[in-house]
Design a protein around this motif. Structure first.
Motif, PDB file in Angstrom:
ATOM      1  N   ASN A   3       0.832  -1.478  -0.121  1.00 54.14           N
ATOM      2  CA  ASN A   3      -0.235  -0.286   0.094  1.00 54.14           C
ATOM      3  C   ASN A   3       0.534   1.633   0.143  1.00 54.14           C
ATOM      4  O   ASN A   3       1.624   1.493   0.184  1.00 54.14           O
ATOM      5  N   LEU A   4       0.592   1.891  -0.906  1.00 49.85           N
ATOM      6  CA  LEU A   4       1.808   3.267  -0.987  1.00 49.85           C
ATOM      7  C   LEU A   4       1.416   4.256  -0.440  1.00 49.85           C
ATOM      8  O   LEU A   4      -0.681   4.776  -0.638  1.00 49.85           O
ATOM      9  N   SER A   5       1.424   5.501   0.062  1.00 48.94           N
ATOM     10  CA  SER A   5       1.186   6.960   0.323  1.00 48.94           C
ATOM     11  C   SER A   5       2.112   7.785  -0.282  1.00 48.94           C
ATOM     12  O   SER A   5       3.480   7.658  -0.168  1.00 48.94           O
ATOM     13  N   THR A   6       1.845   9.036  -0.516  1.00 46.94           N
ATOM     14  CA  THR A   6       2.547   9.820  -0.775  1.00 46.94           C
ATOM     15  C   THR A   6       3.232  10.608   0.452  1.00 46.94           C
ATOM     16  O   THR A   6       4.229  11.787  -0.057  1.00 46.94           O
ATOM     17  N   ASN A   7       2.578   9.638   1.322  1.00 45.33           N
ATOM     18  CA  ASN A   7       3.304  10.569   2.831  1.00 45.33           C
ATOM     19  C   ASN A   7       4.065   9.982   3.492  1.00 45.33           C
ATOM     20  O   ASN A   7       4.965  10.166   4.082  1.00 45.33           O
ATOM     21  N   ILE A  39       6.956   8.774  -3.240  1.00 44.56           N
ATOM     22  CA  ILE A  39       6.255   8.738  -4.455  1.00 44.56           C
ATOM     23  C   ILE A  39       5.158   9.531  -4.710  1.00 44.56           C
ATOM     24  O   ILE A  39       4.667  10.450  -3.585  1.00 44.56           O
ATOM     25  N   ARG A  40       5.195  10.750  -5.594  1.00 41.84           N
ATOM     26  CA  ARG A  40       5.014  11.831  -6.202  1.00 41.84           C
ATOM     27  C   ARG A  40       3.112  12.135  -6.314  1.00 41.84           C
ATOM     28  O   ARG A  40       2.768  12.903  -6.518  1.00 41.84           O
ATOM     29  N   SER A  41       2.923  10.514  -7.247  1.00 45.44           N
ATOM     30  CA  SER A  41       1.477  10.778  -7.030  1.00 45.44           C
ATOM     31  C   SER A  41       1.064   8.989  -7.394  1.00 45.44           C
ATOM     32  O   SER A  41       1.551   8.455  -7.740  1.00 45.44           O
ATOM     33  N   LEU A  42       0.077   8.549  -6.852  1.00 49.12           N
ATOM     34  CA  LEU A  42      -0.558   7.848  -6.056  1.00 49.12           C
ATOM     35  C   LEU A  42      -0.827   7.398  -7.599  1.00 49.12           C
ATOM     36  O   LEU A  42      -1.676   5.841  -7.895  1.00 49.12           O
ATOM     37  N   THR A  43      -1.468   8.035  -8.820  1.00 50.53           N
ATOM     38  CA  THR A  43      -2.402   7.665 -10.178  1.00 50.53           C
ATOM     39  C   THR A  43      -1.206   7.888 -10.901  1.00 50.53           C
ATOM     40  O   THR A  43      -0.730   7.858 -10.901  1.00 50.53           O
ATOM     41  N   PRO A  44      -1.245   5.930 -11.346  1.00 47.10           N
ATOM     42  CA  PRO A  44      -0.520   5.419 -12.349  1.00 47.10           C
ATOM     43  C   PRO A  44      -0.180   6.235 -13.615  1.00 47.10           C
ATOM     44  O   PRO A  44      -1.768   6.456 -14.459  1.00 47.10           O
ATOM     45  N   THR A  45       0.555   6.152 -14.378  1.00 53.05           N
ATOM     46  CA  THR A  45       0.848   6.518 -15.578  1.00 53.05           C
ATOM     47  C   THR A  45       0.965   5.775 -16.442  1.00 53.05           C
ATOM     48  O   THR A  45       2.370   5.524 -16.803  1.00 53.05           O
ATOM     49  N   GLU A  46       0.404   5.468 -17.506  1.00 50.66           N
ATOM     50  CA  GLU A  46       0.745   4.512 -18.516  1.00 50.66           C
ATOM     51  C   GLU A  46       1.364   3.426 -17.777  1.00 50.66           C
ATOM     52  O   GLU A  46       0.499   2.319 -17.009  1.00 50.66           O
ATOM     53  N   ALA A  48       3.789   3.425 -15.249  1.00 53.00           N
ATOM     54  CA  ALA A  48       4.729   3.676 -14.231  1.00 53.00           C
ATOM     55  C   ALA A  48       4.412   4.562 -13.300  1.00 53.00           C
ATOM     56  O   ALA A  48       2.351   5.467 -13.534  1.00 53.00           O
ATOM     57  N   ILE A  49       4.790   5.101 -12.288  1.00 53.48           N
ATOM     58  CA  ILE A  49       3.647   6.162 -11.231  1.00 53.48           C
ATOM     59  C   ILE A  49       5.373   6.705 -11.397  1.00 53.48           C
ATOM     60  O   ILE A  49       6.888   6.735 -11.605  1.00 53.48           O
ATOM     61  N   SER A  50       5.249   8.837 -10.949  1.00 51.85           N
ATOM     62  CA  SER A  50       6.514   8.887 -10.503  1.00 51.85           C
ATOM     63  C   SER A  50       6.709   8.945  -9.247  1.00 51.85           C
ATOM     64  O   SER A  50       6.151   9.122  -8.235  1.00 51.85           O
ATOM     65  N   VAL A  51       8.204   8.793  -9.295  1.00 51.03           N
ATOM     66  CA  VAL A  51       8.420   9.352  -7.967  1.00 51.03           C
ATOM     67  C   VAL A  51       9.828  10.090  -7.746  1.00 51.03           C
ATOM     68  O   VAL A  51      10.016  10.300  -8.563  1.00 51.03           O
ATOM     69  N   GLY A 228      13.133  17.989  -0.580  1.00 52.84           N
ATOM     70  CA  GLY A 228      11.879  17.406  -1.216  1.00 52.84           C
ATOM     71  C   GLY A 228      11.364  18.412  -1.939  1.00 52.84           C
ATOM     72  O   GLY A 228      12.133  19.313  -2.121  1.00 52.84           O
ATOM     73  N   SER A 229      10.322  17.774  -1.970  1.00 55.92           N
ATOM     74  CA  SER A 229       8.912  18.585  -2.956  1.00 55.92           C
ATOM     75  C   SER A 229       7.738  17.925  -2.398  1.00 55.92           C
ATOM     76  O   SER A 229       8.120  16.902  -1.438  1.00 55.92           O
TER      77      SER A 229
END
Length: 229
Positions: A3-7, A39-46, A48-51, A228-229
């Motif tokens: 389970n992923l979290s952006t936090n 993890i920058r976004s929990l919504t996959p694009t194609e 992958a996910i942005s990290v 960070g970001s």
């Protein structure tokens, strides 16, 4: 899948490839086992996910299939402050790292930061990191990070930057006496790690070619501090 979290921060259980686009067609960098990311976004694009890698703030794409190679990090990454005096004591071992890497069969790998195959800035980052000193990821970022020095005032361990008048695209490590070690490509280089001389009088087309692209030289004065970001 975990389970992923952006936090939260996650640790790489194995060496992972990270990509420059969500289609995962071009290698951007690599994350060695033990590195941490967010993890920058929990919504996959194609595919992958942005990290964002914690140690150098590098943003890239992680294959969805590789998410299972992450584990929740126990501690939040904290950069270790290091000043120039301490860095100077570690330069000899940084040079040893690059020379040892050269002795292992290798080839130039765009995006490579994990042995045995590196790109130019990946070799610099790995060599300094071996002594607990983080640099930014790309050559142009490394150029902006260092303190400029003249060719005449270079010492072993300084970085040498090459490119166009607009932007640097290559970096090497000064060994002393204008000799430098770097990982260079196929079109202009040795397809791997080698040593050249910073001169246009050697008669060697590779060394002369890089000399013609010389931009500046710089000294690493501190370790990279993640914002960070």
């Amino acid at each position: 899948m975990i389970n992923l979290s952006t936090n939260s921060e996650y640790k790489c259980r194995v060496d992972l490839d990270l990509y420059s686009s969500p289609s995962c067609e071009g290698l951007a960098t690599q994350a060695a086992s033990g590195r941490q990311l967010r993890i920058r976004s929990l919504t996959p694009t194609e595919q992958a996910i942005s990290v964002r890698l914690c140690e150098d703030d590098y943003v890239a794409w992680l294959k969805l299939a590789d998410v299972e190679q992450l584990e929740l990090a126990i501690d939040t990454y904290q950069a270790i402050e290091i000043d120039r005096s301490k860095i100077a004591t570690r330069i000899s071992q940084i040079i040893v790292f690059t020379q040892a890497a050269m002795q292992v069969p290798n080839y130039y790998l765009w995006g490579g930061t994990v042995a045995p195959n590196y790109d130019c800035s990946g070799l610099m980052q790995a060599a300094f990191e071996s002594q607990g000193i983080w640099l930014p990821r790309d050559s142009y970022q490394q150029e902006a990070f260092v303190e400029r020095v003249s060719i005449e005032n270079m010492v072993p361990g300084d970085l040498i930057f090459f490119g166009t008048p607009a932007k640097t695209d290559h970096v090497a490590l000064h060994l002393g006496d204008l000799r430098y070690i770097h990982s260079s490509g196929v079109q202009m280089g040795r397809n791997g790690i080698g040593i050249d001389i910073l001169s246009d009088r050697t008669g060697d087309p590779i060394g002369c070619g890089y000399y013609a692209k010389l931009r500046c030289c710089g000294r690493v004065m501190s370790g990279f501090q993640s914002i960070g970001s």
